[in-house]
Design a protein around this motif. Structure first.
Motif, PDB file in Angstrom:
ATOM      1  N   UNK A   7       0.849  -1.188   0.000  1.00  0.00           N
ATOM      2  CA  UNK A   7       0.000   0.000   0.000  1.00  0.00           C
ATOM      3  C   UNK A   7       0.882   1.235   0.000  1.00  0.00           C
ATOM      4  N   UNK A   8       0.303   2.374  -0.351  1.00  0.00           N
ATOM      5  CA  UNK A   8       1.001   3.640  -0.221  1.00  0.00           C
ATOM      6  C   UNK A   8       1.436   4.300  -1.507  1.00  0.00           C
ATOM      7  N   UNK A   9       1.230   3.662  -2.639  1.00  0.00           N
ATOM      8  CA  UNK A   9       1.616   4.303  -3.892  1.00  0.00           C
ATOM      9  C   UNK A   9       0.669   5.436  -4.252  1.00  0.00           C
ATOM     10  N   UNK A  10       1.006   6.140  -5.335  1.00  0.00           N
ATOM     11  CA  UNK A  10       0.137   7.222  -5.776  1.00  0.00           C
ATOM     12  C   UNK A  10       0.858   8.222  -6.640  1.00  0.00           C
ATOM     13  N   UNK A  11       0.214   9.366  -6.828  1.00  0.00           N
ATOM     14  CA  UNK A  11       0.757  10.460  -7.639  1.00  0.00           C
ATOM     15  C   UNK A  11       1.295  11.539  -6.714  1.00  0.00           C
ATOM     16  N   UNK A  12       2.521  11.981  -6.987  1.00  0.00           N
ATOM     17  CA  UNK A  12       3.136  13.019  -6.165  1.00  0.00           C
ATOM     18  C   UNK A  12       3.943  13.941  -7.065  1.00  0.00           C
ATOM     19  N   UNK A  13       4.070  15.191  -6.657  1.00  0.00           N
ATOM     20  CA  UNK A  13       4.858  16.146  -7.428  1.00  0.00           C
ATOM     21  C   UNK A  13       6.345  15.937  -7.158  1.00  0.00           C
ATOM     22  N   UNK A  14       7.183  16.343  -8.100  1.00  0.00           N
ATOM     23  CA  UNK A  14       8.635  16.260  -7.860  1.00  0.00           C
ATOM     24  C   UNK A  14       9.019  16.978  -6.570  1.00  0.00           C
ATOM     25  N   UNK A  22       4.449  -2.845   3.110  1.00  0.00           N
ATOM     26  CA  UNK A  22       4.227  -4.198   2.611  1.00  0.00           C
ATOM     27  C   UNK A  22       4.128  -5.118   3.812  1.00  0.00           C
ATOM     28  N   UNK A  23       2.963  -5.750   3.974  1.00  0.00           N
ATOM     29  CA  UNK A  23       2.733  -6.652   5.096  1.00  0.00           C
ATOM     30  C   UNK A  23       2.653  -8.089   4.605  1.00  0.00           C
ATOM     31  N   UNK A  24       3.415  -8.956   5.242  1.00  0.00           N
ATOM     32  CA  UNK A  24       3.404 -10.380   4.923  1.00  0.00           C
ATOM     33  C   UNK A  24       2.501 -11.098   5.911  1.00  0.00           C
ATOM     34  N   UNK A  25       1.698 -12.035   5.396  1.00  0.00           N
ATOM     35  CA  UNK A  25       0.813 -12.809   6.253  1.00  0.00           C
ATOM     36  C   UNK A  25       0.717 -14.230   5.736  1.00  0.00           C
ATOM     37  N   UNK A  26       0.311 -15.139   6.640  1.00  0.00           N
ATOM     38  CA  UNK A  26       0.166 -16.530   6.231  1.00  0.00           C
ATOM     39  C   UNK A  26       1.059 -17.430   7.051  1.00  0.00           C
ATOM     40  N   UNK A  27       1.462 -18.511   6.425  1.00  0.00           N
ATOM     41  CA  UNK A  27       2.264 -19.523   7.096  1.00  0.00           C
ATOM     42  C   UNK A  27       3.739 -19.119   7.082  1.00  0.00           C
ATOM     43  N   UNK A  28       4.145 -18.371   8.110  1.00  0.00           N
ATOM     44  CA  UNK A  28       5.501 -17.827   8.167  1.00  0.00           C
ATOM     45  C   UNK A  28       6.210 -18.331   9.412  1.00  0.00           C
ATOM     46  N   UNK A  92       6.357   0.956 -11.216  1.00  0.00           N
ATOM     47  CA  UNK A  92       5.597   0.066 -10.339  1.00  0.00           C
ATOM     48  C   UNK A  92       6.586  -0.501  -9.329  1.00  0.00           C
ATOM     49  N   UNK A  93       6.266  -0.363  -8.063  1.00  0.00           N
ATOM     50  CA  UNK A  93       7.139  -0.828  -6.982  1.00  0.00           C
ATOM     51  C   UNK A  93       6.596  -2.147  -6.440  1.00  0.00           C
ATOM     52  N   UNK A  94       7.493  -3.121  -6.323  1.00  0.00           N
ATOM     53  CA  UNK A  94       7.131  -4.463  -5.863  1.00  0.00           C
ATOM     54  C   UNK A  94       7.864  -4.782  -4.564  1.00  0.00           C
ATOM     55  N   UNK A  95       7.129  -5.356  -3.648  1.00  0.00           N
ATOM     56  CA  UNK A  95       7.709  -5.866  -2.412  1.00  0.00           C
ATOM     57  C   UNK A  95       8.170  -7.310  -2.646  1.00  0.00           C
ATOM     58  N   UNK A  96       9.284  -7.669  -2.034  1.00  0.00           N
ATOM     59  CA  UNK A  96       9.827  -9.019  -2.157  1.00  0.00           C
ATOM     60  C   UNK A  96      10.275  -9.506  -0.784  1.00  0.00           C
ATOM     61  N   UNK A 112      10.613 -17.575  -2.121  1.00  0.00           N
ATOM     62  CA  UNK A 112      10.639 -16.183  -2.579  1.00  0.00           C
ATOM     63  C   UNK A 112       9.208 -15.749  -2.915  1.00  0.00           C
ATOM     64  N   UNK A 113       8.770 -14.637  -2.330  1.00  0.00           N
ATOM     65  CA  UNK A 113       7.422 -14.142  -2.577  1.00  0.00           C
ATOM     66  C   UNK A 113       7.454 -12.702  -3.065  1.00  0.00           C
ATOM     67  N   UNK A 114       6.427 -12.360  -3.874  1.00  0.00           N
ATOM     68  CA  UNK A 114       6.301 -11.004  -4.421  1.00  0.00           C
ATOM     69  C   UNK A 114       4.923 -10.429  -4.121  1.00  0.00           C
ATOM     70  N   UNK A 115       4.891  -9.121  -3.930  1.00  0.00           N
ATOM     71  CA  UNK A 115       3.618  -8.432  -3.836  1.00  0.00           C
ATOM     72  C   UNK A 115       3.038  -8.165  -5.217  1.00  0.00           C
ATOM     73  N   UNK A 116       1.850  -7.588  -5.242  1.00  0.00           N
ATOM     74  CA  UNK A 116       1.149  -7.371  -6.502  1.00  0.00           C
ATOM     75  C   UNK A 116       1.638  -6.127  -7.231  1.00  0.00           C
ATOM     76  N   UNK A 117       2.376  -5.281  -6.555  1.00  0.00           N
ATOM     77  CA  UNK A 117       2.891  -4.058  -7.165  1.00  0.00           C
ATOM     78  C   UNK A 117       2.003  -2.864  -6.856  1.00  0.00           C
ATOM     79  N   UNK A 118       2.649  -1.711  -6.667  1.00  0.00           N
ATOM     80  CA  UNK A 118       1.918  -0.469  -6.443  1.00  0.00           C
ATOM     81  C   UNK A 118       2.553   0.632  -7.302  1.00  0.00           C
TER      82      UNK A 118
END
Length: 124
Positions: A7-14, A22-28, A92-96, A112-118
């Motif tokens: 979470x947290x992506x978006x449009x920002x000015x220079x 990025x939150x990991x959940x499940x069998x960890x 697009x920023x990806x969590x790994x 190795x796991x990846x997020x969906x991208x933001x």
């Protein structure tokens, strides 16, 4: 199974700032490495920042001094604070994450796991 939710992506000015989460959940069992990659249109995915348990974070040269990666191990969450953003940071920023899980009784495997991208867009 494990999920990485970004979470947290978006449009920002220079010159502006954004904070990605990025939150990991499940069998960890444990998480060794967490990091952020990005992929701009027409370019290959590149490592932006990475934090390995017990080690100093590492950064891609173009983001040093502007981006900060951090982890909250209790929440299995990694953050990327991005300051002084530039148009060339648009991507697009990806969590790994490299996550240890039980694959059998008393036996661990690392996967190795990846997020969906933001999407992060820096534009005036």
């Amino acid at each position: 199974q494990v999920q990485l939710v970004e979470s947290g992506g978006g449009l920002v000015q220079p010159g502006g700032s954004l904070r990605l989460s990025c939150a990991a959940s499940g069998s960890i069992y444990s998480i060794n490495t967490m990091g952020w990659y990005r992929q701009a249109p027409g370019k290959e995915r590149e490592l932006v920042a990475r934090i390995i348990t017990g080690s100093t974070p590492t950064y891609e040269d173009s983001v040093k001094g502007r981006f900060t990666i951090s982890r909250d191990n209790a929440k299995n969450t990694v953050y990327l604070q991005m300051n002084s953003l530039k148009p060339e940071d648009t991507a697009v920023y990806y969590c790994n994450a490299q996550i240890a899980q039980f694959v059998a009784v008393g036996r661990l495997g690392e996967y190795d796991y990846w997020g969906q991208g933001t999407q992060v867009t820096v534009s005036s």
